[in-house]
Design an enzyme around this catalytic site. Structure first.
Site, mmCIF file in Angstrom:
data_model
loop_
_atom_site.group_PDB
_atom_site.id
_atom_site.type_symbol
_atom_site.label_atom_id
_atom_site.label_comp_id
_atom_site.label_asym_id
_atom_site.label_seq_id
_atom_site.Cartn_x
_atom_site.Cartn_y
_atom_site.Cartn_z
ATOM 1 N N ASP A 248 36.617 41.254 34.873
ATOM 2 C CA ASP A 248 37.638 40.324 34.406
ATOM 3 C C ASP A 248 37.322 38.901 34.865
ATOM 4 O O ASP A 248 36.569 38.709 35.809
ATOM 5 C CB ASP A 248 38.989 40.679 35.038
ATOM 6 C CG ASP A 248 39.627 41.845 34.331
ATOM 7 O OD1 ASP A 248 39.132 42.226 33.270
ATOM 8 O OD2 ASP A 248 40.627 42.365 34.861
ATOM 9 N N LYS A 270 39.812 37.772 29.570
ATOM 10 C CA LYS A 270 41.259 37.825 29.800
ATOM 11 C C LYS A 270 41.771 36.561 30.426
ATOM 12 O O LYS A 270 42.210 36.534 31.551
ATOM 13 C CB LYS A 270 41.648 39.010 30.691
ATOM 14 C CG LYS A 270 41.658 40.305 29.953
ATOM 15 C CD LYS A 270 43.011 40.939 30.038
ATOM 16 C CE LYS A 270 42.857 42.432 30.150
ATOM 17 N NZ LYS A 270 43.137 42.954 31.436
ATOM 18 N N MET A 383 51.245 35.409 37.807
ATOM 19 C CA MET A 383 51.169 34.793 36.476
ATOM 20 C C MET A 383 52.379 33.900 36.218
ATOM 21 O O MET A 383 52.957 33.915 35.139
ATOM 22 C CB MET A 383 51.084 35.876 35.382
ATOM 23 C CG MET A 383 49.827 36.710 35.496
ATOM 24 S SD MET A 383 49.830 38.130 34.413
ATOM 25 C CE MET A 383 50.631 39.366 35.422
HETATM 26 N N1 SAH Z 1 45.705 42.989 39.761
HETATM 27 C C1 SAH Z 1 45.828 41.658 40.295
HETATM 28 C C2 SAH Z 1 46.819 40.818 39.529
HETATM 29 C C3 SAH Z 1 46.400 40.563 38.129
HETATM 30 S S1 SAH Z 1 47.530 39.507 37.295
HETATM 31 C C4 SAH Z 1 46.229 41.751 41.763
HETATM 32 O O1 SAH Z 1 46.587 42.826 42.247
HETATM 33 O O2 SAH Z 1 46.159 40.728 42.444
HETATM 34 C C5 SAH Z 1 46.800 37.947 37.515
HETATM 35 C C6 SAH Z 1 47.593 37.091 38.480
HETATM 36 O O3 SAH Z 1 47.331 37.448 39.806
HETATM 37 C C7 SAH Z 1 47.280 35.626 38.400
HETATM 38 O O4 SAH Z 1 47.932 34.989 37.334
HETATM 39 C C8 SAH Z 1 47.805 35.154 39.728
HETATM 40 O O5 SAH Z 1 49.208 35.042 39.711
HETATM 41 C C9 SAH Z 1 47.476 36.314 40.635
HETATM 42 N N2 SAH Z 1 46.213 36.094 41.369
HETATM 43 C C10 SAH Z 1 45.134 36.877 41.351
HETATM 44 N N3 SAH Z 1 44.181 36.403 42.186
HETATM 45 C C11 SAH Z 1 44.694 35.296 42.747
HETATM 46 C C12 SAH Z 1 44.201 34.354 43.698
HETATM 47 N N4 SAH Z 1 42.984 34.465 44.240
HETATM 48 N N5 SAH Z 1 45.004 33.325 44.057
HETATM 49 C C13 SAH Z 1 46.240 33.188 43.536
HETATM 50 N N6 SAH Z 1 46.752 34.068 42.629
HETATM 51 C C14 SAH Z 1 46.000 35.097 42.238
#
Ligand code: SAH
Length: 458
Positions: A248, A270, A383
């Protein structure tokens, strides 16, 4: 070579440890692990040794060393901590042709204890021949992380099939290929993930049919929020053995660099509303590739089961009868909160935490706002950047204080991490004024105010 590594069977063998401190305790523990009968000579053993004496696991035979103590033993450890005493014990033992170890003094020892990676019955031993024990420990910790904890179980289960495999494949080369295939394939993976019955079904069917065609599998792996050091051992192991990776946008480059160098790489993208491959096509691609016999790594940001659509992917895989395993990752909420110095819960401020997605299926932001307005609760919005103003407005409209602290963490856990803190009323304008880089996570609650106390993290 100063020392030849040998593996001794010490079961029920009479051994003597002289000394009663930490160093002696560690040797006592090792000898007990090997099933030895441990006799001890010590004036004032430390608590942990005394406990073993009380439990009759170790026999205290004297408080000071005398040559007669060596009469019925087959091996000696001198660990008094006093170098003159240790050396004299070593010379008495050597005169009697007894193997002797002087703790931390390889040159006076006829044998030394290596660092051990114990996956019994598989045991790896590492030593620097006494020259630099720290180096040995470093090497050991690398090996520890590279060898799955159930590696020994793999050896035990595989050993049960040795005779059958020999009968089925009399040719040694064919036999070797059979084992290489299974010890690096689905059979091994089933054992490492705790599914022994399935592992046996894999090897038995291969034995029955006499073939060992590559069996494909999908690894649904959580890559964490960005810092490669936050990967799990299991994630790293599967990344190193995959044939192809579908990743991703959220997976950071330093993490991708750890995937096996010759693995094919497919970016399934994505970005918000700009999916390189629609989810359904990703699901189908996983099935097709695995059915071609490939080990397919589906690498996802954070944790696959937290707003990661991992559930939909395994649904399709299980319908298609494709074997898969899911490896949890550190979710953005955990990673960002730790690296930003904001504890998600705290006895004084927050007894619960809610993970919420700010991006709904129908692209709206209609959420049950009044449920979120509660005392002592932390809210984490994934998000949520696009809907930030709406989130702040709605929470205030439903009764949350306009002074409620809020933090926005951008690119959390990476070198480019940025944290913006404010209140529900100030944050939307603060963010408009800055160019905040995705991905971002929003944390709302009293706990955000603790960040001031944890500044050392910046
Ligand atoms: N499966 C992922 C989430 C996917 S949805 C998890 O468990 O973290 C995607 C969202 O995750 C982004 O829009 C953001 O809100 C958050 N996100 C993922 N990585 C991030 C990071 N390094 N810093 C800040 N937000 C993050």
């Amino acid at each position: 070579m100063d020392f030849l590594p040998l593996y001794f069977d010490l079961k029920n063998a009479s051994t003597l440890v002289v000394g009663g401190d930490e160093a002696a305790a560690r040797k006592v523990e090792l000898l007990l692990k090997a099933g030895a009968d441990v006799k001890l000579c010590a004036a004032a053993p430390i608590k942990s040794i005394q406990r073993l004496i009380d439990d009759e696991k170790v026999t205290l035979i004297a408080d000071t060393f005398e040559a007669r103590l060596l009469e019925s033993v087959v091996l000696v450890v001198a660990a008094t901590g006093d170098s003159e005493t240790d050396d004299s014990i070593a010379s008495v033992a050597t005169a009697r042709n007894l193997p002797v170890n002087v703790v931390n003094k390889a040159k006076n020892s006829s044998f030394i204890f290596p660092s051990i990676i114990d996956r019994s019955p598989v045991i790896a031993a590492v030593s620097s021949s006494g020259s630099l024990p720290v180096l040995t420990r470093l090497l050991r910790s690398r090996l520890e992380s590279a060898i799955p904890s159930s590696f020994g179980r793999l050896a035990e289960v595989a050993a049960k099939y040795r005779d059958q495999v020999r009968d089925k494949f009399p040719d040694i080369n064919q036999r070797r290929r059979f084992w290489e295939h299974h010890l690096e394939g689905l059979f091994a993976e089933k054992i490492f993930s705790g599914h022994e019955e399935e592992s046996q079904a894999v090897i038995e069917s291969s034995l029955r049919n006499g073939d060992f065609e590559p069996g494909g599998e999908v690894y649904l792996v959580g890559a964490g929020p960005g810092d490669p050091d936050l990967l799990t051992f299991k994630a790293l192991r599967l990344m190193r053995q995959a044939d192809i990776v579908l990743y991703d946008r959220l997976v950071s480059q330093p993490i991708l660099d750890l995937v096996r160098a010759d693995a094919e790489r497919v970016d399934v993208g994505k970005e918000r509303a700009n999916h390189t491959l629609p989810q359904q096509q990703i699901n189908e691609l996983l099935v097709t590739l695995a059915k071609q016999g490939k080990r397919v790594l589906r690498l996802k940001g954070g944790d696959p089961f937290i707003f990661g659509r991992g559930g939909e992917e395994i649904d399709r895989l299980s319908d298609a009868g494709v074997p898969f395993q899911v490896v949890p990752g550190i979710t953005a909420a955990s990673g960002c909160s730790s690296y930003a110095g904001i504890p998600l819960t705290h006895r004084d401020f927050s007894q619960s935490v809610r993970f919420i997605t700010g991006h709904l299926k129908d692209d709206t932001c209609n959420l049950p706002w009044s449920d979120y307005v509660q005392e002592n609760q932390t809210l984490v919005f994934y998000m949520g950047l696009v809907g930030l103003s709406i989130i702040c407005e709605q929470l205030m409209a439903h009764g949350m204080s306009s002074d409620m602290p809020i933090a926005l963490v951008s690119k959390g856990t990476t070198r480019e991490q940025q944290v913006v803190t404010g209140t529900l009323s100030t944050m939307p304008d603060m963010v408009k004024a800055k160019s905040v880089k995705a991905p971002t996570l929003i944390i709302i609650g009293e706990v955000v105010s603790l960040r001031g106390k944890l500044r050392w993290l910046d």
